[in-house]
Design a protein around this motif. Sequence first.
Motif, PDB file in Angstrom:
ATOM      1  N   CYS A  43      21.434 -19.437  39.371  1.00 17.47           N
ATOM      2  CA  CYS A  43      21.389 -18.475  40.469  1.00 17.47           C
ATOM      3  C   CYS A  43      20.569 -17.264  40.062  1.00 17.47           C
ATOM      4  O   CYS A  43      20.161 -17.139  38.912  1.00 17.47           O
ATOM      5  N   ASP A  44      20.299 -16.392  41.010  1.00 15.84           N
ATOM      6  CA  ASP A  44      19.427 -15.243  40.743  1.00 15.84           C
ATOM      7  C   ASP A  44      20.032 -14.333  39.679  1.00 15.84           C
ATOM      8  O   ASP A  44      21.214 -14.002  39.734  1.00 15.84           O
ATOM      9  N   TRP A  45      19.197 -13.946  38.731  1.00 14.50           N
ATOM     10  CA  TRP A  45      19.534 -12.873  37.790  1.00 14.50           C
ATOM     11  C   TRP A  45      18.949 -11.628  38.442  1.00 14.50           C
ATOM     12  O   TRP A  45      17.725 -11.439  38.442  1.00 14.50           O
ATOM     13  N   LEU A  46      19.785 -10.819  39.075  1.00 14.06           N
ATOM     14  CA  LEU A  46      19.244  -9.694  39.835  1.00 14.06           C
ATOM     15  C   LEU A  46      18.528  -8.717  38.911  1.00 14.06           C
ATOM     16  O   LEU A  46      19.048  -8.367  37.848  1.00 14.06           O
ATOM     17  N   PRO A  47      17.324  -8.300  39.299  1.00 15.83           N
ATOM     18  CA  PRO A  47      16.589  -7.335  38.475  1.00 15.83           C
ATOM     19  C   PRO A  47      17.270  -5.967  38.524  1.00 15.83           C
ATOM     20  O   PRO A  47      17.670  -5.512  39.612  1.00 15.83           O
ATOM     21  N   THR A  48      17.432  -5.342  37.391  1.00 14.89           N
ATOM     22  CA  THR A  48      18.064  -4.017  37.341  1.00 14.89           C
ATOM     23  C   THR A  48      17.275  -3.098  36.415  1.00 14.89           C
ATOM     24  O   THR A  48      16.425  -3.542  35.654  1.00 14.89           O
ATOM     25  N   ASP A  49      17.618  -1.804  36.484  1.00 15.58           N
ATOM     26  CA  ASP A  49      16.961  -0.819  35.609  1.00 15.58           C
ATOM     27  C   ASP A  49      17.297  -1.038  34.143  1.00 15.58           C
ATOM     28  O   ASP A  49      16.607  -0.521  33.263  1.00 15.58           O
ATOM     29  N   PHE A  56      18.248 -10.438  52.890  1.00 11.45           N
ATOM     30  CA  PHE A  56      19.639 -10.131  52.522  1.00 11.45           C
ATOM     31  C   PHE A  56      19.912  -8.630  52.400  1.00 11.45           C
ATOM     32  O   PHE A  56      21.022  -8.228  52.109  1.00 11.45           O
ATOM     33  N   GLY A  57      18.866  -7.818  52.558  1.00 13.29           N
ATOM     34  CA  GLY A  57      19.057  -6.373  52.456  1.00 13.29           C
ATOM     35  C   GLY A  57      19.142  -5.928  51.005  1.00 13.29           C
ATOM     36  O   GLY A  57      19.218  -6.754  50.094  1.00 13.29           O
ATOM     37  N   PRO A  58      19.128  -4.609  50.803  1.00 11.51           N
ATOM     38  CA  PRO A  58      19.196  -4.100  49.421  1.00 11.51           C
ATOM     39  C   PRO A  58      20.570  -4.353  48.798  1.00 11.51           C
ATOM     40  O   PRO A  58      21.573  -4.462  49.516  1.00 11.51           O
ATOM     41  N   ILE A  59      20.608  -4.489  47.499  1.00 12.04           N
ATOM     42  CA  ILE A  59      21.864  -4.641  46.763  1.00 12.04           C
ATOM     43  C   ILE A  59      21.976  -3.449  45.829  1.00 12.04           C
ATOM     44  O   ILE A  59      21.013  -3.104  45.125  1.00 12.04           O
ATOM     45  N   LYS A  60      23.143  -2.829  45.827  1.00 16.51           N
ATOM     46  CA  LYS A  60      23.334  -1.626  45.023  1.00 16.51           C
ATOM     47  C   LYS A  60      23.051  -1.901  43.542  1.00 16.51           C
ATOM     48  O   LYS A  60      23.511  -2.907  42.999  1.00 16.51           O
ATOM     49  N   ASN A  61      22.328  -1.008  42.909  1.00 21.06           N
ATOM     50  CA  ASN A  61      21.979  -1.090  41.479  1.00 21.06           C
ATOM     51  C   ASN A  61      21.122  -2.300  41.129  1.00 21.06           C
ATOM     52  O   ASN A  61      21.067  -2.693  39.968  1.00 21.06           O
ATOM     53  N   ALA A  62      20.488  -2.893  42.120  1.00 19.50           N
ATOM     54  CA  ALA A  62      19.559  -3.993  41.836  1.00 19.50           C
ATOM     55  C   ALA A  62      18.212  -3.665  42.476  1.00 19.50           C
ATOM     56  O   ALA A  62      18.164  -3.038  43.536  1.00 19.50           O
ATOM     57  N   ASN A  63      17.128  -4.064  41.803  1.00 15.82           N
ATOM     58  CA  ASN A  63      15.776  -3.763  42.302  1.00 15.82           C
ATOM     59  C   ASN A  63      15.166  -4.978  42.991  1.00 15.82           C
ATOM     60  O   ASN A  63      14.108  -5.459  42.595  1.00 15.82           O
ATOM     61  N   LYS A 105      26.962 -12.960  54.139  1.00 12.83           N
ATOM     62  CA  LYS A 105      25.757 -13.714  53.798  1.00 12.83           C
ATOM     63  C   LYS A 105      25.273 -13.356  52.386  1.00 12.83           C
ATOM     64  O   LYS A 105      25.000 -12.197  52.089  1.00 12.83           O
ATOM     65  N   ARG A 106      25.195 -14.347  51.528  1.00 15.91           N
ATOM     66  CA  ARG A 106      24.778 -14.108  50.142  1.00 15.91           C
ATOM     67  C   ARG A 106      23.819 -15.188  49.691  1.00 15.91           C
ATOM     68  O   ARG A 106      23.842 -16.312  50.199  1.00 15.91           O
ATOM     69  N   LYS A 107      23.026 -14.838  48.731  1.00 17.68           N
ATOM     70  CA  LYS A 107      22.164 -15.810  48.065  1.00 17.68           C
ATOM     71  C   LYS A 107      23.008 -16.559  47.038  1.00 17.68           C
ATOM     72  O   LYS A 107      23.692 -15.942  46.229  1.00 17.68           O
ATOM     73  N   GLY A 108      22.993 -17.890  47.116  1.00 17.28           N
ATOM     74  CA  GLY A 108      23.749 -18.706  46.158  1.00 17.28           C
ATOM     75  C   GLY A 108      22.857 -19.299  45.110  1.00 17.28           C
ATOM     76  O   GLY A 108      22.180 -18.572  44.391  1.00 17.28           O
ATOM     77  N   GLY A 109      22.818 -20.643  45.037  1.00 21.38           N
ATOM     78  CA  GLY A 109      21.970 -21.226  43.999  1.00 21.38           C
ATOM     79  C   GLY A 109      22.029 -22.741  43.947  1.00 21.38           C
ATOM     80  O   GLY A 109      22.442 -23.402  44.898  1.00 21.38           O
ATOM     81  N   THR A 110      21.616 -23.273  42.817  1.00 22.98           N
ATOM     82  CA  THR A 110      21.471 -24.709  42.598  1.00 22.98           C
ATOM     83  C   THR A 110      22.440 -25.147  41.504  1.00 22.98           C
ATOM     84  O   THR A 110      22.660 -24.412  40.545  1.00 22.98           O
ATOM     85  N   ILE A 111      23.003 -26.343  41.656  1.00 24.92           N
ATOM     86  CA  ILE A 111      23.797 -26.931  40.575  1.00 24.92           C
ATOM     87  C   ILE A 111      23.121 -28.225  40.157  1.00 24.92           C
ATOM     88  O   ILE A 111      22.808 -29.068  40.999  1.00 24.92           O
ATOM     89  N   GLN A 137      12.750 -18.324  51.897  1.00 27.45           N
ATOM     90  CA  GLN A 137      13.501 -17.050  51.888  1.00 27.45           C
ATOM     91  C   GLN A 137      13.454 -16.362  50.526  1.00 27.45           C
ATOM     92  O   GLN A 137      13.660 -15.153  50.427  1.00 27.45           O
ATOM     93  N   ASP A 138      13.219 -17.133  49.443  1.00 21.29           N
ATOM     94  CA  ASP A 138      13.150 -16.531  48.118  1.00 21.29           C
ATOM     95  C   ASP A 138      11.990 -15.541  48.006  1.00 21.29           C
ATOM     96  O   ASP A 138      11.984 -14.695  47.116  1.00 21.29           O
ATOM     97  N   PHE A 139      11.011 -15.704  48.878  1.00 24.40           N
ATOM     98  CA  PHE A 139       9.847 -14.820  48.827  1.00 24.40           C
ATOM     99  C   PHE A 139      10.111 -13.491  49.514  1.00 24.40           C
ATOM    100  O   PHE A 139       9.296 -12.586  49.466  1.00 24.40           O
ATOM    101  N   GLN A 140      11.239 -13.393  50.210  1.00 21.91           N
ATOM    102  CA  GLN A 140      11.553 -12.130  50.900  1.00 21.91           C
ATOM    103  C   GLN A 140      13.052 -11.861  50.874  1.00 21.91           C
ATOM    104  O   GLN A 140      13.681 -11.670  51.913  1.00 21.91           O
TER     105      GLN A 140
END
Lengths: 201, 558
Positions: B425-431, B119-126, B369-375, B111-114
């Motif tokens: 966890c994901d560092w969401l890409p932003t402008d 998860f759909g678009p996230i506001k202010n994230a690319n 539904k959200r992307k979480g991460g690893t501990i 799922q990380d590849f898509q």
Amino acid sequence: MKSLDIWNRTYSRAFLDDLPHRWQRRAFLRATVKTATVIALAPLVSSLPGCSDQRSTSPPLSQAPWPTLAAVQEILLPHDAFGPGAADIRATPYLHALLQTSDFDPEERQFILDGAHRLDDICQEQHQRAFLMLDPALRDPLLRDLAESRVGDRWLGALLTYILEAMLGDPVYGGNPNGIGWRWLEHTPGFPRPSKGLFHA
Amino acid sequence: MTDHYDVCIIGSGAGGGPVALTLAQAGYRVLVLEKGPWLKTSDYFKDEIACCRRSTYTPNLRDERHVIEEREGKNWKAQSTYDSGWDFWNGNVVGGSTNFMSGFFFRLKPQDFQLRSEFGPIKNANVADWPISYSQLEPYYTQVETEVGISGRVVAHPFAEPRSTAEFPYPPTAEHLLSRVFDHACEQLKLHAIPTPRAVLSRPVDERRACEYAGYCGSYGCATGAKGSARVALLDRAIKTGQCEIRPHAQVQRLISDDSGRVTAAEYVDTVNNIQRVRAKIFVVACQAVETARLLLLSTGPKHPQGLGNRYQQVGKNLIFSAGGSGRGEFEYADFSTDQAQALKQIGPFVNRSLQEWYFINEKQLGGKRKGGTIDFLLRHPNPISRAVGLRRDDNDELIWGQALKQRLKNEFTRAQYLDYEVFCDWLPTDDCFVSLDSAVKDKWGKPVAKIRLNSHPQDVIIGTYLSNQAKTVLTAMGAKNISGSASTSPPQNLMAGGCRFGTDPKSSVLDSDCRMHNATNLFVTDGSFMPTGGSVPFTWTIYANAFRVAEIIKHQL
């Protein structure tokens, strides 16, 4: 407190605020064996075997400002029944060797050395004598007053950092003789430990 | 300009190593240019002062710095790393920062590849989907297990990714008493404890010795060859083919391109500050995200007036890190039997446990539904100087010395063992997170340094906090005391990626799906720069795998 004010004004707030960081990761050792630092380190490393105790009292450590710095270090880390003090861990020779490495930030070197003279000025003003001539019981309170100022806090903080490096760094750098600091804190060092070959190769 | 190579690789870390090995083994002439020295396994010691107190393996910040821009109110405040001490260099030696990694190795999930589709678009994230799928990368993940050497044990868990082989080629490394305590707590909590796969050999292979459990792994160069650095695992073997040359102390300053846009030469400064040029049929850039973007931006040419591959202003954009946080719990020796306390004190064997129970989350409190991460759980790093220096100030930032300091040191070092956790966890890409060239600050050769604008997306902290709280629950169940921890908005500078996204549209990406530059067909980027999103794990395994994938593509292009 004129001397302290003058000292405080000598360094910009920005310089002093950066200090805790600057002390952390300043490059003075290069792993590349071709750099000038190798040569600068050589006297320190070659002096290690035998670790003559005279070294701590022989020139240049017997010359100002080193006796004052050594006295301050001993207050910051006193020898007592509980554990080793600054002299036991060779904090002064360690600091001396560190400041001599060619890559050490010149501004920082000046700040540390100059601090001992400033301390003497303050001591003269308050007690009409040099720090080394001050009643030992009055020395710690004087440093505690000093730590209230920004410049004093940064100066003492730097000295403390290098005391802890001397105590817990590898003996190859001139402090922590025979692992005295590690033993005191029941710390297991990793292996292989550095040999002087790292800097001489 | 007498040299002529089939491939010239700039950078010798996780991105460069697989390409060098693959192409050298295929019989091509390969040149690797590395700005740092070539230190061998015998040059690395457990020396905290060299490793972690000075810039021994990275440039002097006086000579080469970065400029960091951070938000201050509505404005951006820029400060050089020389002034802040916040060093963004990560190992400028042959093998790059893989020499100093901890080697916690995880694959991404399908799922990380898509992520955008899932998860759909996230506001202010690319957020963008990758142009390749997990199944295309899977064979290379598997290849890395043997080529680099990954030890571990495969366990079933809800978010386990598909594997084409049943097991890791190397059994797990030796484990600490706390691994068992952890497993027991997880059983009670009905969680799936995962033995953390490590790029650390548990048994010797060829000239690489197995791990000898010195207790100082992350941040240190490996003295046995067990750690799967690009140097010992790949480059040493590439050299043995007789087809690969590594040139250390070669600081590449620009790539020269011709009227057609193709790269013709790499220009570098040698040890005595002479400018040298090398020609090759294909060039590969792998200098780690920030410096890769900087090199491309510095490499202007007739077809690339704004820097190589930068015609749509995409180079350096969407820089990412690993978001998350960290925390700690204490196990006081007094609470254990003498034997147990002795086992607790042991340093060397690893805890090596992770949880991916919350890699994907579906919680109302988080909005569904959200992307979480690893501990990841690990023993506290034993570095004594850094621990002691941290004790010289109290909670009010006042200095402590004399008797009080000595008691504090003794208490800290001899009272308890410490178990740390790290959240990935994901560092969401932003402008607002990107690399550009600074207009004023130059390095010692007079070249503009990279300016890094940092911005973390609000969701990163929400997810990081959620995972951090889960980690604390596990520590509590383990019987730990004085548990602390939090999420962070500050990036770990050793976990960087992005800046040269791969994709299908040249207007929103720098590289095509083969990691070839859209408008310079003989230029590839094989470090972590290609990643549009980073997954919720450390990047290194993915960088290695993708570099092996791209190496095959280059082989066919030659």
